[in-house]
Scaffold this motif. Structure first.
Motif, short mmCIF file in Angstrom:
data_model
loop_
_atom_site.label_atom_id
_atom_site.label_comp_id
_atom_site.label_asym_id
_atom_site.label_seq_id
_atom_site.Cartn_x
_atom_site.Cartn_y
_atom_site.Cartn_z
N VAL A 206 -1.10 -5.12 1.38
CA VAL A 206 -1.11 -4.04 2.60
C VAL A 206 0.24 -3.55 2.72
CG1 VAL A 206 -0.38 -6.11 4.16
CG2 VAL A 206 -1.56 -3.90 5.05
N TRP A 207 0.22 -2.44 2.97
CA TRP A 207 1.51 -1.50 2.96
C TRP A 207 1.68 -0.61 4.33
CZ3 TRP A 207 -2.07 0.60 -0.27
CH2 TRP A 207 -2.21 1.92 -0.16
N VAL A 208 2.64 -0.36 4.72
CA VAL A 208 3.24 0.97 5.32
C VAL A 208 4.07 1.66 4.85
CG1 VAL A 208 4.05 1.67 7.77
CG2 VAL A 208 2.66 -0.43 7.49
N ALA A 209 3.67 2.99 4.87
CA ALA A 209 4.69 4.03 4.39
C ALA A 209 4.89 4.94 5.51
CB ALA A 209 4.06 4.91 3.18
N ALA A 210 6.15 4.96 6.14
CA ALA A 210 6.77 6.02 7.18
C ALA A 210 7.02 7.19 6.58
CB ALA A 210 7.76 5.32 7.87
N HIS A 211 6.82 8.42 7.18
CA HIS A 211 7.41 9.59 6.73
C HIS A 211 7.94 10.26 7.88
CE1 HIS A 211 5.34 9.41 2.75
NE2 HIS A 211 4.43 8.50 3.52
N ASP A 212 9.12 10.85 7.65
CA ASP A 212 9.88 11.70 8.89
C ASP A 212 8.85 13.17 8.88
OD1 ASP A 212 11.69 10.01 9.19
OD2 ASP A 212 13.06 10.94 8.47
N ASP A 213 8.37 13.64 7.87
CA ASP A 213 7.62 15.09 7.81
C ASP A 213 6.18 14.82 8.08
OD1 ASP A 213 7.49 13.92 5.52
OD2 ASP A 213 8.00 15.74 4.33
N ARG A 214 5.51 13.85 8.13
CA ARG A 214 4.02 13.61 8.17
C ARG A 214 3.76 12.40 9.01
NH1 ARG A 214 1.63 11.21 3.55
NH2 ARG A 214 2.89 10.92 1.94
N ASP A 215 2.57 12.13 9.20
CA ASP A 215 2.21 11.02 9.93
C ASP A 215 2.37 9.66 9.01
OD1 ASP A 215 1.32 12.39 12.20
OD2 ASP A 215 -0.92 12.44 11.41
N ASP A 216 2.80 8.78 9.54
CA ASP A 216 2.96 7.31 8.80
C ASP A 216 1.49 7.01 8.31
OD1 ASP A 216 5.49 7.46 9.70
OD2 ASP A 216 5.49 6.03 11.07
N GLU A 217 1.44 6.33 7.37
CA GLU A 217 0.32 5.67 6.73
C GLU A 217 0.24 4.23 6.52
OE1 GLU A 217 -2.01 9.41 4.06
OE2 GLU A 217 -0.40 7.86 3.26
N ALA A 218 -0.98 3.78 6.40
CA ALA A 218 -1.03 2.14 6.29
C ALA A 218 -2.24 2.17 5.01
CB ALA A 218 -1.71 1.49 7.34
N GLY A 219 -1.97 1.31 4.36
CA GLY A 219 -2.89 1.08 3.25
C GLY A 219 -3.09 -0.43 2.89
N VAL A 220 -4.52 -0.55 2.43
CA VAL A 220 -5.02 -1.76 1.70
C VAL A 220 -5.53 -1.69 0.45
CG1 VAL A 220 -6.92 -3.51 2.04
CG2 VAL A 220 -5.64 -2.72 3.93
N VAL A 221 -4.76 -2.85 -0.47
CA VAL A 221 -5.27 -2.93 -1.93
C VAL A 221 -6.12 -4.21 -1.93
CG1 VAL A 221 -4.53 -3.11 -4.06
CG2 VAL A 221 -3.15 -1.89 -2.51
N VAL A 222 -7.44 -3.72 -2.63
CA VAL A 222 -8.29 -5.06 -2.73
C VAL A 222 -8.20 -5.47 -4.20
CG1 VAL A 222 -10.61 -5.87 -2.66
CG2 VAL A 222 -9.77 -4.56 -0.61
N TYR A 223 -8.04 -6.46 -4.65
CA TYR A 223 -8.04 -6.94 -5.95
C TYR A 223 -9.32 -7.75 -6.49
CZ TYR A 223 -3.13 -6.43 -4.68
OH TYR A 223 -1.86 -6.10 -4.21
N THR A 224 -9.64 -7.54 -7.65
CA THR A 224 -10.75 -8.15 -8.20
C THR A 224 -10.48 -8.92 -9.65
OG1 THR A 224 -11.35 -6.25 -9.80
CG2 THR A 224 -12.22 -6.46 -7.42
N ASP A 225 -11.03 -9.63 -10.11
CA ASP A 225 -10.59 -10.51 -11.49
C ASP A 225 -10.24 -9.47 -12.64
OD1 ASP A 225 -10.90 -12.71 -10.17
OD2 ASP A 225 -12.97 -12.86 -11.08
N THR A 226 -10.70 -8.21 -12.39
CA THR A 226 -10.30 -7.31 -13.58
C THR A 226 -9.34 -6.13 -13.18
OG1 THR A 226 -12.38 -5.78 -12.66
CG2 THR A 226 -12.66 -7.39 -14.58
N GLY A 227 -8.91 -6.49 -12.03
CA GLY A 227 -7.73 -5.25 -11.48
C GLY A 227 -7.88 -4.97 -10.02
N VAL A 228 -7.47 -3.62 -9.52
CA VAL A 228 -7.81 -3.30 -8.54
C VAL A 228 -9.33 -2.82 -8.00
CG1 VAL A 228 -6.75 -1.39 -6.77
CG2 VAL A 228 -5.18 -2.45 -8.38
#
Length: 265
Positions: A206-228
């Protein structure tokens, strides 16, 4: 006064959602509703009668308008539908996670969900890079390593002057040390990144990216045995708060990773 129970109200909402939405700016005369909604007068009369009987609409000033309960019920119904749509889009992500995962359905509402293309399996990670690119602040939790993408993540996350703060598991820290010991220690020493280490309770990144010039974003990465296995990104403030809480919880129990620990590891 309506005697409709919750089941009846839900049924009327499902059938007459568009009519009720048109009444939220009421009172509206029926002939205008016929033109706006493009339905026969008999169908509209039936819909209005059902809404009034359920307490969701009322006749006033020669027209019809939504009641306070009706307007709130419509808002709640649409919010619920949005979450269901998010669950449907994010279904493949849930399938790759343990049954007891705490990936909240509220995060997936309105989220942009990306899955790997068999012809370009690593392309899904680009959505993560796009989110953190030139951000003013980046922080997150990584229970697995983005093998093969570490340098790209560093470059994108620091391009805007951010100092990424990442909480990683002992296994991920060991992987980072094995793959880029000297570079990792140099980055920590220079203060261009901050890492913390602790076992984490979530099975996804999970991550949060804060930006002064646009909306902040949050993200989720799901992993499997073979990668993302997939990436979901959401700029809704509630989703960002949820992701920030996941980071704060992991960060509170984590120990700082020092250059000495990396070099001696």
């Amino acid at each position: 006064m309506t005697t409709a129970d919750a089941t009846e109200v839900a049924s009327v909402l499902a059938k007459r959602r568009d009519v009720l939405a048109a009444l939220c700016d009421g009172p509206v005369q029926k002939r205008r509703l016929v033109d706006e909604l493009g339905v026969p007068r008999t169908t509209l009369d039936r819909g209005v009668r059902e809404l009034v009987d359920a307490g969701l609409a009322e006749r006033a000033d020669g027209g019809v308008r939504a009641t306070a309960v009706g307007a709130r019920a419509l808002s709640e119904r649409d919010r619920y539908r949005t979450r269901l749509d998010g669950l449907k889009r994010g279904g493949p992500l849930f399938e790759a996670l343990p049954d007891d995962t705490e990936l909240d359905a509220r995060f997936l509402a309105e989220a942009s969900v990306s899955r790997p293309d068999p012809a370009l399996p690593d392309g899904v990670v680009e959505r993560l890079f796009e989110s953190v690119r030139a951000a003013d602040a980046v922080y997150g939790v990584a229970p697995a390593a983005l093998s093969g993408h570490l340098d790209t993540f560093d470059a994108e996350a620091t391009a805007g002057g951010a100092v990424p703060e990442m909480v990683v598991t002992p296994a991920v820290l060991e992987h980072l040390i094995e793959q880029r010991r000297e570079q990792f220690a140099a980055e920590l020493r220079a203060g261009t990144v901050e890492f913390f280490c602790a076992p984490v309770e979530i099975a996804f990144g999970v991550w949060v990216a804060a930006h002064d010039d646009r909306d902040d974003e949050a993200g989720v990465v799901v992993y499997t045995d073979t990668g993302v296995g997939g990436v979901a990104v959401n700029d809704d403030p509630g989703a960002v708060d949820w992701a920030r809480e996941r980071f704060d919880r992991a960060r509170s129990d984590a120990e700082p990773v020092t250059p000495g620990r990396v070099l001696d590891g």
